[in-house]
Design an enzyme around this catalytic site. Structure first.
Site, mmCIF file in Angstrom:
data_model
loop_
_atom_site.group_PDB
_atom_site.id
_atom_site.type_symbol
_atom_site.label_atom_id
_atom_site.label_comp_id
_atom_site.label_asym_id
_atom_site.label_seq_id
_atom_site.Cartn_x
_atom_site.Cartn_y
_atom_site.Cartn_z
ATOM 1 N N ASP A 223 0.814 -1.173 0.096
ATOM 2 C CA ASP A 223 -0.059 -0.004 -0.127
ATOM 3 C C ASP A 223 0.811 1.183 -0.039
ATOM 4 O O ASP A 223 2.077 1.290 -0.335
ATOM 5 C CB ASP A 223 -0.940 0.066 1.218
ATOM 6 C CG ASP A 223 -2.143 0.578 0.821
ATOM 7 O OD1 ASP A 223 -1.949 1.864 0.539
ATOM 8 O OD2 ASP A 223 -3.298 -0.025 0.953
ATOM 9 N N HIS A 246 2.236 2.057 -3.079
ATOM 10 C CA HIS A 246 1.277 2.918 -3.595
ATOM 11 C C HIS A 246 1.821 4.565 -3.597
ATOM 12 O O HIS A 246 1.059 5.516 -4.078
ATOM 13 C CB HIS A 246 -0.014 2.802 -3.171
ATOM 14 C CG HIS A 246 -0.883 1.533 -3.445
ATOM 15 N ND1 HIS A 246 -2.181 1.175 -2.956
ATOM 16 C CD2 HIS A 246 -0.482 0.555 -4.033
ATOM 17 C CE1 HIS A 246 -2.339 0.195 -3.227
ATOM 18 N NE2 HIS A 246 -1.424 -0.320 -3.986
#
Length: 403
Positions: A223, A246
């Site tokens: 993430d 991310h």
């Protein structure tokens, strides 16, 4: 004369002894065998250090040893102005989610209400997250009894003038580090690592905290490498290697319709390799309030899907949220000195709200190209005004409107 010398030596030894003392978890019954629960030994060592009347008491997790620790909270305040938690060995979490039955599944190791805390050492913290990922609703929505909430490896709650450095974090069930309600916090020289597929494994999440620095670290997760939540200000992020992951994200902000207050965020001298996003801002339409004064500077992108992105219409399911008249006001955002490659054709994507547009955007000295030889990239700006100089691809901003 001799008597006076002895008095001086005795006084010196007393002063030195009052300055620091060490509390080794082994002395409180900790056993390094991989299956014994050591949480009570760790708590007893912590309580002894926390209540010590020395200047800088120190809890020691010795090197070349591995200690299984169940979910535990290390409470403050402590008597000393400063306290150290030295991790030289390895701390591991239980491998099965079943060990969290009946207790808070959002946390594993927690420090709460402590001033002057320093978590340091050259050891590691292993969250053993695979058991959680295997039953994650995000990865396995068809699984009966799947879980949406998994433990954060290390939480700092209300820890002021504190920090964490030099530790190797791996495989947290969810986020690796979280700070909440911390004022004055330093993160330095960390390595954080989990697989790119591991759901919601943010490297560092900042929430309701102020005056933080996150520097000189390498983060590879499933993430955001770093994410910044609501009610946060004065954050310095510098010299970060991010990827996979991310990107470095401000947001998402305003999900519950709350009044957002985020400002003075500086992201500099960092690199993104194979990430989904680079410099990212995401807000929910139902949110209110502001995000202002943000600087992204001297960033390098290698094969990044969205090197520069603002999504003011963020939604769980893309395109499924209807347009609203509310939104978080985004202003005074600076992008300066960036270069690299995009894995998609939109290298700069500012998707701002029609009702609450982005304003005061500044772009300068940006050179982005396609990661695929022979392809071109474009810039897309919607409802965003500002100024840009020497930006490729571009231009796309609307003429600057005074704010």
């Amino acid at each position: 004369m001799l008597h006076n010398v002895l008095q001086i030596i005795f006084y010196f030894l007393m002063v030195m002894g009052s300055m620091s003392s060490s509390y080794n978890v082994l002395d409180y019954g900790a056993i390094s065998d991989g299956y014994t629960d050591n949480s009570q030994a760790f708590l007893e060592a912590w309580n002894a250090a926390c209540n010590a009347e020395t200047r800088t008491p120190q809890v020691v997790v010795p090197e070349d040893m591995t200690f299984l620790v169940m979910p535990v909270i290390f409470e403050g305040p402590c008597i000393a102005d400063k306290i150290e938690f030295m991790i030289l060995g390895t701390i591991v979490a239980p491998s099965s989610p079943g060990f969290w039955f009946g207790i808070d599944t959002s946390q594993w190791l927690v420090f709460r209400g402590i001033r002057g805390l320093k978590v340091d050492g050259f050891g590691s913290i292993d969250g053993q997250g695979k058991g959680w990922w295997d039953q994650s609703c995000k990865l396995h929505p068809e699984l009966e009894g799947c879980t949406k909430l998994a433990p954060t490896a290390l939480k700092f709650l209300g820890c002021n003038d504190s920090g964490v450095s030099n530790i190797f974090f791996r495989n947290s069930p969810q986020a690796h580090i979280l700070t909440r309600r911390c004022n004055g916090f330093r993160v330095d020289k960390l390595m954080i690592q989990s697989p790119g597929y591991a759901p919601n494994t943010d490297g560092i999440h900042i929430q309701s905290s102020h005056h933080l620095s996150i520097i000189n670290s390498k983060i590879s997760t499933g993430d955001d490498c770093i994410s910044i939540g609501d009610y946060t200000s004065n954050v310095e992020i510098d010299n970060i290697d991010c990827g996979p992951g991310h990107g470095i994200s401000i947001g998402s902000l305003g999900r519950s319709g709350n009044f957002v207050q985020v400002e003075n965020i500086y992201v500099t001298n960092s690199r993104f390799n194979g990430t989904t996003n680079g410099a990212r801002i995401k807000t929910w339409q139902v949110g209110r309030g502001y995000l202002r004064t943000v600087v992204f500077q001297n960033l390098k992108f290698i094969n990044v899907k969205n090197p520069i992105i603002i999504d003011q219409n963020y939604c769980d399911v893309r395109g499924a949220c209807k347009e609203l008249e509310t939104g978080v006001k985004i202003s005074r955002i600076i992008y300066n000195a960036m270069s690299g490659t995009s894995s998609t054709n939109i290298a700069i994507n500012l998707n701002c709200s029609r009702s609450v547009p982005c304003s005061g955007i500044s772009m300068q000295d940006i050179q982005l190209a396609s990661a695929t030889i022979g392809k071109q990239v474009i810039a897309s700006c919607t409802n965003a005004d500002g100024q840009e100089f020497s930006v490729v691809p571009g231009p796309c901003l609307q003429p600057k409107i005074p704010i």
